[in-house]
Design a protein around this motif. Structure first.
Motif, PDB file in Angstrom:
ATOM      1  N   GLN A  55       6.423  -6.009   1.173  1.00 10.24           N
ATOM      2  CA  GLN A  55       7.820  -5.848   0.764  1.00 10.24           C
ATOM      3  C   GLN A  55       8.043  -6.222  -0.689  1.00 10.24           C
ATOM      4  OE1 GLN A  55      11.100  -6.768   3.481  1.00 10.24           O
ATOM      5  NE2 GLN A  55       9.604  -7.728   4.827  1.00 10.24           N
ATOM      6  N   ALA A  56       7.042  -6.837  -1.310  1.00  9.91           N
ATOM      7  CA  ALA A  56       7.195  -7.307  -2.691  1.00  9.91           C
ATOM      8  C   ALA A  56       6.541  -6.387  -3.706  1.00  9.91           C
ATOM      9  CB  ALA A  56       6.616  -8.712  -2.824  1.00  9.91           C
ATOM     10  N   VAL A  57       5.895  -5.299  -3.265  1.00  8.78           N
ATOM     11  CA  VAL A  57       5.294  -4.338  -4.184  1.00  8.78           C
ATOM     12  C   VAL A  57       5.896  -2.960  -3.931  1.00  8.78           C
ATOM     13  CG1 VAL A  57       3.133  -5.601  -4.413  1.00  8.78           C
ATOM     14  CG2 VAL A  57       3.357  -3.883  -2.620  1.00  8.78           C
ATOM     15  N   SER A  58       5.908  -2.147  -4.962  1.00  4.69           N
ATOM     16  CA  SER A  58       6.474  -0.809  -4.825  1.00  4.69           C
ATOM     17  C   SER A  58       5.462   0.202  -4.303  1.00  4.69           C
ATOM     18  CB  SER A  58       7.008  -0.318  -6.179  1.00  4.69           C
ATOM     19  OG  SER A  58       8.169  -1.031  -6.548  1.00  4.69           O
ATOM     20  N   MET A  59       4.187   0.005  -4.644  1.00  3.52           N
ATOM     21  CA  MET A  59       3.197   1.010  -4.309  1.00  3.52           C
ATOM     22  C   MET A  59       1.823   0.381  -4.168  1.00  3.52           C
ATOM     23  SD  MET A  59       2.519   4.523  -6.453  1.00  3.52           S
ATOM     24  CE  MET A  59       1.928   6.006  -5.664  1.00  3.52           C
ATOM     25  N   ILE A  60       1.097   0.766  -3.113  1.00  3.91           N
ATOM     26  CA  ILE A  60      -0.273   0.321  -2.911  1.00  3.91           C
ATOM     27  C   ILE A  60      -1.201   1.484  -3.231  1.00  3.91           C
ATOM     28  CG2 ILE A  60      -1.977  -0.409  -1.197  1.00  3.91           C
ATOM     29  CD1 ILE A  60       0.251  -1.924   0.228  1.00  3.91           C
ATOM     30  N   LEU A  61      -2.161   1.235  -4.115  1.00  5.78           N
ATOM     31  CA  LEU A  61      -3.151   2.240  -4.489  1.00  5.78           C
ATOM     32  C   LEU A  61      -4.439   1.908  -3.748  1.00  5.78           C
ATOM     33  CD1 LEU A  61      -2.437   2.358  -8.323  1.00  5.78           C
ATOM     34  CD2 LEU A  61      -1.436   3.756  -6.510  1.00  5.78           C
ATOM     35  N   LEU A  62      -4.825   2.787  -2.821  1.00  8.07           N
ATOM     36  CA  LEU A  62      -5.981   2.549  -1.956  1.00  8.07           C
ATOM     37  C   LEU A  62      -7.179   3.310  -2.497  1.00  8.07           C
ATOM     38  CD1 LEU A  62      -6.312   0.867   0.613  1.00  8.07           C
ATOM     39  CD2 LEU A  62      -6.004   2.950   1.948  1.00  8.07           C
ATOM     40  N   GLY A  63      -8.192   2.559  -2.935  1.00 10.91           N
ATOM     41  CA  GLY A  63      -9.343   3.157  -3.584  1.00 10.91           C
ATOM     42  C   GLY A  63     -10.461   3.525  -2.639  1.00 10.91           C
ATOM     43  N   PRO A  64     -11.611   3.930  -3.188  1.00  8.42           N
ATOM     44  CA  PRO A  64     -12.758   4.384  -2.389  1.00  8.42           C
ATOM     45  C   PRO A  64     -13.241   3.312  -1.419  1.00  8.42           C
ATOM     46  CG  PRO A  64     -13.066   4.926  -4.707  1.00  8.42           C
ATOM     47  CD  PRO A  64     -11.874   4.030  -4.637  1.00  8.42           C
ATOM     48  N   GLY A  65     -13.850   3.773  -0.309  1.00 11.85           N
ATOM     49  CA  GLY A  65     -14.401   2.868   0.686  1.00 11.85           C
ATOM     50  C   GLY A  65     -13.350   2.184   1.529  1.00 11.85           C
ATOM     51  N   SER A  66     -12.146   2.748   1.572  1.00 11.52           N
ATOM     52  CA  SER A  66     -11.050   2.114   2.301  1.00 11.52           C
ATOM     53  C   SER A  66     -10.536   3.008   3.417  1.00 11.52           C
ATOM     54  CB  SER A  66      -9.896   1.778   1.352  1.00 11.52           C
ATOM     55  OG  SER A  66     -10.318   0.916   0.326  1.00 11.52           O
ATOM     56  N   SER A  67      -9.902   2.378   4.389  1.00 12.76           N
ATOM     57  CA  SER A  67      -9.253   3.094   5.483  1.00 12.76           C
ATOM     58  C   SER A  67      -7.914   2.437   5.767  1.00 12.76           C
ATOM     59  CB  SER A  67     -10.134   3.090   6.734  1.00 12.76           C
ATOM     60  OG  SER A  67     -10.368   1.754   7.175  1.00 12.76           O
ATOM     61  N   VAL A  68      -7.077   3.135   6.488  1.00 11.53           N
ATOM     62  CA  VAL A  68      -5.748   2.613   6.802  1.00 11.53           C
ATOM     63  C   VAL A  68      -5.430   2.936   8.258  1.00 11.53           C
ATOM     64  CG1 VAL A  68      -4.678   4.733   5.922  1.00 11.53           C
ATOM     65  CG2 VAL A  68      -3.303   2.641   6.136  1.00 11.53           C
ATOM     66  N   THR A  69      -4.840   2.001   8.964  1.00 17.41           N
ATOM     67  CA  THR A  69      -4.513   2.197  10.367  1.00 17.41           C
ATOM     68  C   THR A  69      -3.121   2.806  10.518  1.00 17.41           C
ATOM     69  OG1 THR A  69      -3.490   0.023  10.678  1.00 17.41           O
ATOM     70  CG2 THR A  69      -5.902   0.168  10.947  1.00 17.41           C
ATOM     71  N   HIS A  70      -2.880   3.353  11.684  1.00 20.63           N
ATOM     72  CA  HIS A  70      -1.575   3.926  11.986  1.00 20.63           C
ATOM     73  C   HIS A  70      -0.486   2.858  11.896  1.00 20.63           C
ATOM     74  CE1 HIS A  70       1.740   5.344  14.561  1.00 20.63           C
ATOM     75  NE2 HIS A  70       1.339   6.571  14.242  1.00 20.63           N
TER      76      HIS A  70
END
Length: 301
Positions: A55-70
């Protein structure tokens, strides 16, 4: 019962009060006990997990070797935090789904200026003034493009001489980009990296990528407009530095460009500078004063 996990939490910090961008790579963005976490080194003997103040950042930049859950996507969307998939050090931008930003002022301002022919050419002239260092009297886009094109040709030659590189002119074959000589290949790769940075800047402000003031046909026209504002100071500096380095070491020019771009982006805070430039080009500081004074659409930005 965990409100955050069920998506019932309504607290949302305005983007104006947040801290900008957060860079993450090589891990999993997930939700633990209703809070966003980034798990690094899952398969190692010493995995580490960091709680992310989403809630304290505007944008997350997800780089190589990463995954994100539902679950993580749902939490980010609920709190209006943007997520972008980017290349190493942000020198590529792959996707950034809109996740319910709480602002529309930049987009509305951009559409207002773009939709008025007089104000649209005024913004374009402002952009050319930033690139050329002077305000030109011309109000025809084709004339402005011609003047800028002639100056860019001279600047290519100056940059090549500065870096001790033989320059045979700007050549680019879309069907076979690798057919170009080393400096031209470096320029192509550097332009792609800077456009990725511009895309991140445009996305972070919820501006409208298709509504360009100089570029017109591309769905990323405004991104290209912003990237061009940094061509002389960033793109060509990266390109010719990497091209000279490619003559000295046994490495590919695209890899050298990416490394140089990452260094320049960090040192010059390029994305932050692009965000400031977007606000300046759209004269966001005048939005409030226009509302108070009742200024009409025929006023130059």
């Amino acid at each position: 019962m965990l409100k955050g996990r069920l998506g019932l939490e309504t607290a949302r910090i305005p983007h104006a009060d947040r801290h900008g961008l957060l860079w993450l790579s090589r891990g999993e963005l997930c939700v633990v006990d209703g809070c966003l976490h980034f798990l690094r080194g899952r398969d190692s003997l010493t995995p580490a997990m960091d709680q992310i103040p989403h809630q304290a950042v505007s944008m997350i930049l997800l780089g190589p070797g990463s995954s994100v859950t539902h679950d993580a996507l749902r939490l980010l969307a609920r709190h209006g935090t943007l997520l972008a998939a980017v290349g190493e050090d942000g020198v590529r931008s792959y996707t950034a789904p809109p996740l319910l930003l709480d602002r529309s002022d930049v987009a509305r301002r951009q559409a207002e200026l773009w939709g008025n022919p007089r104000r649209r050419i005024s913004v374009a002239r402002h952009m050319y003034a930033l690139r050329l260092g002077e305000v030109l009297p011309h109000r025809d886009l084709d004339t402005l493009r011609g003047i800028e094109g002639a100056r860019v040709k001279n600047f290519y030659k100056l940059m090549a001489d500065k870096h001790g590189i033989v320059w045979k002119g700007r050549h680019y074959d879309r069907a076979n980009p690798n057919a170009a000589d080393l400096p031209n290949q470096a320029i192509n790769h550097a332009a792609t990296a800077v456009q990725a940075a511009a895309a991140i800047a445009v996305q972070s402000l919820a501006a409208l990528p298709p509504l360009g003031f100089i570029h017109e046909d591309s769905g990323q026209s405004f991104v290209l407009d912003i990237a061009d504002l940094f061509r002389d100071t960033v793109t060509l500096q990266i390109a010719f530095t990497a091209a000279k380095r490619a003559e000295q070491v046994d490495d590919t020019v695209d890899r050298l460009v990416r490394r140089e771009a990452a260094t320049v982006f960090r040192k010059q805070q390029v994305i932050g500078a692009m965000i400031d430039r977007i606000k300046a080009v759209l004269r966001m500081d005048e939005v409030g004063s226009e509302v108070k004074s009742g200024a009409g659409d025929d006023r130059d930005p």
